[in-house]
Design an enzyme around this catalytic site. Structure first.
Site, mmCIF file in Angstrom:
data_model
loop_
_atom_site.group_PDB
_atom_site.id
_atom_site.type_symbol
_atom_site.label_atom_id
_atom_site.label_comp_id
_atom_site.label_asym_id
_atom_site.label_seq_id
_atom_site.Cartn_x
_atom_site.Cartn_y
_atom_site.Cartn_z
ATOM 1 N N LYS A 132 0.854 -1.187 0.000
ATOM 2 C CA LYS A 132 0.000 0.000 0.000
ATOM 3 C C LYS A 132 0.894 1.244 0.000
ATOM 4 O O LYS A 132 1.766 1.380 0.858
ATOM 5 C CB LYS A 132 -0.889 0.018 1.237
ATOM 6 C CG LYS A 132 -1.875 -1.118 1.315
ATOM 7 C CD LYS A 132 -2.621 -1.113 2.644
ATOM 8 C CE LYS A 132 -3.362 0.181 2.883
ATOM 9 N NZ LYS A 132 -4.128 0.141 4.166
ATOM 10 N N ILE A 133 0.649 2.140 -0.930
ATOM 11 C CA ILE A 133 1.510 3.308 -1.093
ATOM 12 C C ILE A 133 0.654 4.576 -1.165
ATOM 13 O O ILE A 133 -0.310 4.619 -1.950
ATOM 14 C CB ILE A 133 2.383 3.165 -2.360
ATOM 15 C CG1 ILE A 133 3.332 1.973 -2.187
ATOM 16 C CG2 ILE A 133 3.139 4.443 -2.666
ATOM 17 C CD1 ILE A 133 4.155 1.640 -3.411
#
Length: 327
Positions: A132-133
């Protein structure tokens, strides 16, 4: 009244994910972040996770600063690995918020998280890992590099259609539009008066109409009513309290899923592009002052919890050097 629970109904229309690191499934994916991880390791019975991560970081790194960073990542990985027996899909681990505005640092961080998964669980397929970014321009550029290397990515802290369009263009597997701004989960009196349901709907229609492979995974939900409003979207990630309520409440009346992929494909939203155009993307995002504020505040909230985790890991490493361990 139907004999079907709301959770059973949702599972017929969407992939249901758990937004926790301490809940038994079955679920499709497991999503997490620094806040969820912090609250887990603050529980007394999870002292063994802290100790294992500290030992592992001590073995892998010689520099104390690096040991702390590596230890925090290891904690998040160890907590996620516990969830694998209860999911059929992927574990989602969030990249460091220190790197939220740096493409290269985000790439380095994400690759290290994947490497830690491989070291701690050698047989685990890379395809079962998703990073997740934060959906800054730099973060989305990092997603492009990572996806090209076969690393699954999710664009998180997403509050605008523009972020979702670029996430699609760089090849993210998922986007996580936040229905509520993040602080509603941490400030008791906080209420989001501008919930992002219209944003989620617009993204869903855009993706379906333009045959995007990126999946919409709404997050940051505070009630079962909000969850049910998303039935039919690709994925929904749900907290333990809401999962319990949904499982114990029957579907009432002639309720139907609001999201319909076939109908969405019949719409004709204008196709836009922000690929390789940092200036246009940042201008469009800045014009949406609400989305910009929520994005920046979400990053700061997650960074706060990451720093708190670093403090816990620093203490664990010191205790390890002193010959002590967490109870």
């Amino acid at each position: 009244m139907s004999s079907e629970s709301q959770l059973e109904f949702l599972r017929r229309h969407s992939s249901i994910d758990c937004d926790t690191l301490d809940f038994h499934g079955p679920f499709v994916d497991c999503t997490s972040n620094q806040a969820i991880a912090y609250f887990e390791i603050s529980k007394e019975h999870n002292g063994d996770i802290i100790n294992r991560a500290a030992h592992f970081a001590h073995e892998q790194c010689s520099d104390q600063v690096r040991r702390v960073e590596y230890g925090v990542k290891s904690v998040m990985v160890l907590l996620s690995l516990r969830m694998l027996p209860y999911i059929s899909g992927r574990v989602h681990t969030q990249s460091s918020l220190h790197a939220a505005y740096s493409r290269d640092e985000t790439v380095r961080d994400a690759l290290e998280v994947v490497d830690i998964y491989k070291r701690l669980s050698p047989g685990l397929s890379t395809d079962r890992i998703c990073i997740k970014i934060p959906a800054t321009y730099e973060g989305l550029e990092a997603c492009r590099i990572l996806e090209a290397q076969g690393i699954n990515t999710l664009a998180t802290t997403l509050f605008s259609v523009e972020q979702a369009i670029l996430a699609h263009e760089v090849g993210c597997k998922y986007v996580a539009p936040y229905v509520n701004e993040l602080k509603v989960h941490f400030v008791s009196e906080a209420v989001d008066h501008n919930k992002a349901f219209p944003v989620v709907e617009e993204i869903f229609k855009y993706y379906e109409a333009h045959q995007s492979k990126t999946r919409v995974l709404p997050a940051s939900l505070v009630s079962t009513e909000e969850v049910l409003r998303l039935a039919g979207v690709h994925h929904i990630t749900i907290s333990p309290a809401l999962l319990s309520d949904l499982s114990m409440t029957k579907v009432s009346g002639d309720f139907s899923a609001p999201y319909d992929a076939e109908l969405a494909r019949q719409t004709n939203p204008q196709k836009l592009t922000f690929l390789n155009d940092e200036k246009s993307f940042k201008r469009a995002l800045a014009a949406d002052t609400e989305a910009t504020r929520k994005l920046e505040e979400a990053i700061q909230w997650f960074l706060k919890f990451e720093i708190s985790m670093e403090g816990i890991m620093r203490t664990a490493l010191k205790n390890l050097s002193d010959g002590e361990e967490c109870n």
